[in-house]
Write an enzyme that holds these catalytic residues in place. Sequence first.
Site, short mmCIF file in Angstrom:
data_model
loop_
_atom_site.label_atom_id
_atom_site.label_comp_id
_atom_site.label_asym_id
_atom_site.label_seq_id
_atom_site.Cartn_x
_atom_site.Cartn_y
_atom_site.Cartn_z
N LYS A 61 13.10 -8.61 5.69
CA LYS A 61 12.95 -9.88 6.39
C LYS A 61 13.92 -9.98 7.57
O LYS A 61 15.00 -9.37 7.56
CB LYS A 61 13.18 -11.01 5.38
CG LYS A 61 12.80 -12.41 5.83
CD LYS A 61 12.95 -13.37 4.66
CE LYS A 61 12.63 -14.81 5.02
NZ LYS A 61 12.75 -15.70 3.84
N SER A 139 8.93 -18.80 3.34
CA SER A 139 9.24 -18.37 4.70
C SER A 139 9.10 -16.87 4.93
O SER A 139 9.09 -16.41 6.06
CB SER A 139 10.67 -18.79 5.06
OG SER A 139 11.62 -18.14 4.23
N SER A 163 10.38 -19.11 -1.09
CA SER A 163 10.04 -18.35 0.12
C SER A 163 9.58 -16.93 -0.13
O SER A 163 9.06 -16.28 0.78
CB SER A 163 11.24 -18.34 1.08
OG SER A 163 11.38 -19.58 1.70
#
Length: 432
Positions: A61, A139, A163
């Site tokens: 990420k 996310s 997330s």
Amino acid sequence: MITAASRSSIDTALLRADAADAASVFTLRLDSDARAFAEAADARRAARSRARFLGVPVTVKDNFDLMGHATTAGSTLLADAPKARRDAPVVERLRRAGFVVLGRTNMTEFAFSGLGLNPHFGTPLNPAFPDEQRIPGGSSSGAAVSVALGIAPVAIGTDTGGSIRIPAALCGVTGFKPSADAITREGVLPLSTTLDSVGVIARSVGDCAAVFDVIRDRPGLPRTTLPPRRIRLGLVQTYVRDGMAPEVVRAMDAAVSAIEAGGGLVEPVELAELADIPAMMQEATFPAAEAFAWHEAFLSAGRAGEYDPRVVARIRAGGAMSAGGYVRLLARRRAFIDAIATQIAGLDALLWPTVPFIAPTIASLADDAAYHAANAQALRNSTVANLLDGCAISIPCPGDGPPVGLTLAALHGRDDHLLSVATSVQSLLKGA
């Protein structure tokens, strides 16, 4: 199951990342580095290296430090930030195990939404709905899409209120959030220092568990294969089932039926305290209060216009939260954990729908009111595990309909037992 790969596998992964349906998955591509690491992996293999994950592609990420690159967390605000002087420890552990990092994946700016939209780098489209322009969830949006598209068999993300699990559920893959202190967050740009967890998205529970063992701080307890008749699950009846879409109801019913048909015990559990969560967070929330502390200098410098307006509004809300409200939130959370722990003693895991709806279209969220309502609903269920300081995993429900995730959750430190339970449950669901 993840197996060692070769330079040709990396070439295939990078070619897959070039496809039109992979647009906006990455914020940073490391093609040259990936090919070089893959060649080194091939050389190690020729020298009879026993590294289990030699040459396996992985994505991380955009909030993880990669040496020589600014850590941007899905934002253009930090494009001119100092370059990281070393990889985040989690990335170092992956590389030592033989993984090849393809690049950093897109995310909601500063990880502050469960929907996955990003106005700066574009929004990765949900692969489960070709040509429908539906959200991936967030996310860790690019992380889930990179696995769902087959670019990489595993992705590393973070989870503050769902997330990892939300995008895994909406994209039809598996997402594991360990206990918050199981994996170091050094070198990871924070949203909430209280709730943030580092975790894994993959195709199966087994793959999540294997990668968890690579990146965790300490060895865990031995995991065993649990026969279904030894598994006792609590199907939560309150709060998390409110407003479920018909597709989610059908998928959850089918999943529970499959577990019971396979011999697992599923019993209804009433957890009245869950209904008190909105009141618990009325004065303050951990993400908003702690994010404001991190971003205050940028906002004071007049740089609010560089943020996603929907994200900066949530960050600014933290500035209005009082110290007293924050302290009371800490106390209420402790009481909440204690109350739930008492009621679920004897259960192997709690069970609930990861997200109460299927992925909506991006166009349906153009209105701010619709966006914030969907975001609150997306985060509602998964946030329970973070507030409990627990561990949780989202597994795809069986069936031919749109992706729906089933969550299994347990208390803090029960990660390895939860993974054993989830492995057995996923086997039952795959046989449904």
